[in-house]
Structure formats: structure tokens, C-alpha cells
Scaffold this motif. Structure first.
Motif, short mmCIF file in Angstrom:
data_model
loop_
_atom_site.label_atom_id
_atom_site.label_comp_id
_atom_site.label_asym_id
_atom_site.label_seq_id
_atom_site.Cartn_x
_atom_site.Cartn_y
_atom_site.Cartn_z
N GLY A 109 -1.13 1.74 -3.20
CA GLY A 109 -2.35 1.77 -3.18
C GLY A 109 -3.07 1.09 -1.93
O GLY A 109 -3.87 1.45 -1.24
N PHE A 110 -2.48 0.00 -1.39
CA PHE A 110 -2.75 -0.89 -0.63
C PHE A 110 -2.39 -0.20 0.80
O PHE A 110 -3.26 -0.04 1.93
CB PHE A 110 -2.00 -2.25 -0.48
N LYS A 111 -1.27 0.46 0.83
CA LYS A 111 -1.08 1.45 2.14
C LYS A 111 -1.99 2.48 2.28
O LYS A 111 -2.43 2.32 3.45
CB LYS A 111 0.41 1.84 2.05
N ILE A 137 -10.46 10.06 3.61
CA ILE A 137 -9.43 9.24 3.30
C ILE A 137 -8.07 10.17 3.43
O ILE A 137 -8.11 11.23 2.86
CB ILE A 137 -9.40 9.10 1.82
N PRO A 138 -7.06 9.86 4.04
CA PRO A 138 -5.96 10.58 4.34
C PRO A 138 -5.21 11.12 3.36
O PRO A 138 -5.42 10.36 2.21
CB PRO A 138 -5.02 9.64 5.30
N ALA A 139 -4.38 12.21 3.19
CA ALA A 139 -3.75 12.83 2.28
C ALA A 139 -2.63 11.75 2.02
O ALA A 139 -2.14 11.06 2.86
CB ALA A 139 -3.01 14.28 2.64
N LYS A 150 -4.42 2.38 5.77
CA LYS A 150 -4.18 3.62 6.63
C LYS A 150 -5.69 4.16 6.91
O LYS A 150 -5.92 4.62 7.76
CB LYS A 150 -3.32 4.35 6.10
N THR A 151 -6.50 3.92 5.61
CA THR A 151 -7.64 4.45 5.79
C THR A 151 -8.74 3.79 6.68
O THR A 151 -9.32 4.39 7.69
CB THR A 151 -8.28 4.71 4.41
N LEU A 152 -8.44 2.34 6.64
CA LEU A 152 -9.46 1.42 7.60
C LEU A 152 -8.85 1.72 9.05
O LEU A 152 -9.56 1.63 9.74
CB LEU A 152 -9.02 0.11 6.95
N HIS A 153 -7.44 1.61 9.23
CA HIS A 153 -6.92 1.92 10.50
C HIS A 153 -7.54 3.27 11.00
O HIS A 153 -7.92 3.27 12.49
CB HIS A 153 -5.35 2.06 10.42
N ALA A 154 -7.59 4.23 10.49
CA ALA A 154 -8.09 5.69 10.98
C ALA A 154 -9.45 5.51 11.36
O ALA A 154 -10.07 6.11 12.33
CB ALA A 154 -7.82 6.85 10.00
N GLN A 155 -10.16 4.51 10.93
CA GLN A 155 -11.77 4.74 11.05
C GLN A 155 -12.23 3.66 12.13
O GLN A 155 -13.01 3.74 12.79
CB GLN A 155 -12.57 4.39 9.74
N THR A 156 -11.07 2.55 12.40
CA THR A 156 -11.51 1.41 13.24
C THR A 156 -10.48 1.42 14.26
O THR A 156 -10.69 0.50 15.28
CB THR A 156 -11.60 0.35 12.54
#
Length: 369
Positions: free
Chosen positions: A141-143, A105-107, A147-153
């Protein structure tokens, strides 16, 4: 948007300008804000020259949270779904993301979160915490989740929607309930019947796996096998249960997807779309329940773009084919996504999901399961 689309179906015989005014009025109370972090936002699609449609394939990110007055249980996004609409705009594909997927999870400097590795549903909490209005906290929270989902996929999103438990219940209540098929006997950890048959809330202790506050002479709600019409309370309760089910959260994902499909079916049924009073009440409830991010594209343009989706049954897809891919670290159970599941998400990213589904029919969930 599908619920609001019911109004479009009712008025589709009229002139475009009249229909647009009606929908703009009906959806004017829907809260809109920025939910998607910059790197998770797809390039903004300008509407086609007619002003009625948006070009190209679309990915929408949906999240559900359970934040109620008096709770201090945090605000994790326990329901995370991706809706993919191919460029033909005639089909919707629904993918659930396992809430226990272990990811970096990004900072998040806004909340002084330094970054780390955790379950993906915790990303919402790490962005939500801290000062601000409820809307500001939910948007943060949504952002971080996006961002986390984008970083993984690598997925980017054309739109996003956030809803909480109470809002979801109000929409289903205005629809008059939904039709559900129970495929697994499930005991509730949220609801019980009192001695007079009235539904009342109960509490559940995760450490002991015990329910509390069942009233004297009452009993826990049990969802028995079979198809039936369910009230908003019972439908949402069934879709939230994971304890006691063989595949726990994967079974819950499947039931949540089933509920989404049931809502779409009910919202576009003749009994709803031919009743203007009901349509207005449903749209008003949706307006209060949802927070949307359409990247500035008018909601009505999404509705005109997606009106063909309602004619076809939603295709529900299974990550990990609905099975556990468990990882245990320091005694904590996490999930991972198989290569096949990641390929499915990459296909959605690249606008090739329909072809992927044809090549991988095992990823499609049964219609009533």
C-alpha cells in the motif's frame, strides 16, 4: 526518529561509539522493510566519511492508517505528510497532503489494480488489498502511495515511515500525553464520557452524520477552546476530527500538524530526555509502532544527521493556504492543489524549500494553529 533522538540527546556527552551502541540497541526492534517504490526512492546517500552524518537535503514520507481488529473499513492512508530537511540539517518543514486530492493512480499488477483516477488516500488501499501478511500488505500500500505522489510531483524520498492509530497512541501514552491548544470547538465522533466520566469508544454513521452507542447518562466528548495537557486518547481524537469544522479536512490537517509538533516538543523536553527509563519506554513504544524504510542507512546515522533539528521549532506549511480548492465530479467532492501548492512541493523536490518559504510567508501555519 525524533523520539529516538531523545536518547541521543541524553547520551550525547559520551563517546560516539558508546552512543551508537546505545541507540542501536534501543532502536533494534523497529520494523524495517521496503516501503518506497523504485521510482519514488531518492538516490541512496552514503554516510559521510565519519559515519555519523548523511549529506544533502532530505525528504521523508510519512503515512498514517487506521486499521484495527474486526474492522472491514479498508486501509486508506488518511494522513499523508512530507518532512523536508534542508542540506543544513537544522530545520524541519512539515507539509500535509490533502487526502481527497484527485490524482491518477498507477496500475498495480501485484493486486490486479488496473489504475484509475481517485482520491490520493485510496492509493494505499489499492496496494494493500489482496493476499499476504499484514506487513506485506502495508508495504504494498505504501509503495503505491509513494509511486502516486512521485508521479504527480517528481518528489523522491530518502526515507519513509508508516504508523497506525494504535501505535501512535502508545507512543503518546508513554510520553505522558502532550500539550495542545484547541483553536476550534470540536465534538468527537469517536469518543464519549460515560456517567462516571470514563472515556469510551462510540460509532459514527457517515450517511446520517450521527453518533451511536453513547452510554446512558453519558455525553459525547467535546474539545473546548484553550490550551491544556491532553492524554493520548484525547489528543489523537482532537487531531482526527473533521466533521463539524468549517474547513473539515484542512482543519484536521492543521490539528494533525499541531499534534506532530507537540510530540516533538514533548519528546525533546527536559522532563523526557533526563529520564532514561521514560526514554527507553518511549523508544520501545516507537519501535513497535513504526515501520521504517531508511534505504539501508542505519537509523543512528539519521539521528546524528538530524540532531540539530530539535533545537529549532518545526515549520508547518499549508497546502492551498489551508483553503478548499474543490472539484465536484459526478456528485463526489475532490480537492485539487493550487499552482502555488505544487510549486511548494517542487521546491521540496529541488532542495529549495527554505527560499520558497521566505518568498511565500502566507504558506506558513501559525504556531498554535
Amino acid at each position: 526518529m525524533v523520539v529516538a533522538g531523545s536518547l541521543l540527546i541524553v547520551t550525547s556527552g559520551g563517546a560516539y561509539a558508546v552512543t551508537r551502541v546505545a541507540i542501536d540497541k534501543a532502536t533494534s526492534n523497529i520494523t524495517q522493510t521496503t516501503l518506497l517504490a523504485d521510482d519514488a526512492r531518492a538516490p541512496r546517500r552514503t554516510s559521510a566519511p565519519s559515519g555519523k552524518k548523511i549529506d544533502g537535503a532530505l525528504n521523508l514520507l510519512l503515512a498514517g492508517i487506521d486499521v484495527r481488529p474486526g474492522w472491514d473499513a479498508g486501509a486508506r492512508a488518511d494522513t499523508i505528510m512530507i518532512v523536508h530537511i534542508p542540506a543544513t540539517h537544522d530545520q524541519a518543514y512539515l507539509i500535509s497532503i490533502p487526502r481527497d486530492w484527485r490524482v491518477p493512480i498507477p496500475a498495480n499488477p501485484e493486486t490486479d489494480y488496473p489504475g484509475g483516477t481517485d482520491k490520493i488516500n485510496a492509493a494505499f488501499e489499492f496496494g494493500y488489498r489482496g493476499e499476504g501478511t499484514e506487513l506485506e500488505k502495508r508495504a504494498r500500500g505504501f509503495k503505491l502511495l509513494a509511486k502516486t505522489l512521485h508521479a504527480q510531483t517528481g518528489l523522491t524520498f530518502n526515507g519513509a515511515a508508516l504508523i497506525d492509530f494504535q501505535g501512535f497512541q502508545s507512543v503518546i501514552r508513554e510520553l505522558g500525553g502532550v500539550d495542545m491548544c484547541v483553536d476550534q470547538r470540536a465534538s468527537s465522533i469517536h469518543l464519549a464520557y460515560d456517567r462516571d466520566g470514563k472515556i469510551v469508544p462510540i460509532k459514527f454513521d457517515e450517511a446520517s452524520h450521527r453518533v451511536f452507542d453513547v452510554p446512558p447518562g453519558g455525553k459525547v466528548v467535546v474539545h473546548e477552546l484553550g490550551c491544556r495537557s491532553m492524554s493520548a486518547e484525547l489528543a489523537l481524537d482532537y487531531a482526527r476530527i473533521r466533521y463539524g469544522l468549517p474547513k473539515t479536512d484542512y482543519d484536521r490537517q492543521r490539528h494533525q500538524q499541531q499534534l506532530i509538533r507537540a510530540i516533538v516538543t514533548k519528546a525533546t523536553s527536559a522532563g523526557v530526555v533526563t529520564d532514561l527509563g521514560k526514554v527507553n519506554r518511549v523508544v520501545a513504544a516507537a519501535g513497535k509502532a513504526f515501520i521504517l524504510d531508511t534505504q539501508g542507512v542505519p537509523i543512528v546515522d539519521f539521528l546524528f544527521t538530524l540532531k540539530g533539528v530539535a533545537a529549532n521549532d518545526m515549520v508547518v506549511l499549508k497546502t492551498n493556504q489551508g483553503n478548499f480548492a474543490e472539484v465536484k465530479i459526478n456528485g463526489v467532492s475532490y480537492q485539487r492543489l493550487t499552482e502555488e501548492s505544487l510549486d511548494m512541493l517542487h521546491a521540496a523536490r529541488d532542495g529549495e524549500l527554505p527560499s520558497f518559504v521566505v518568498a511565500h510567508p502566507e504558506m506558513v501555519a501559525p504556531k498554535n494553529g
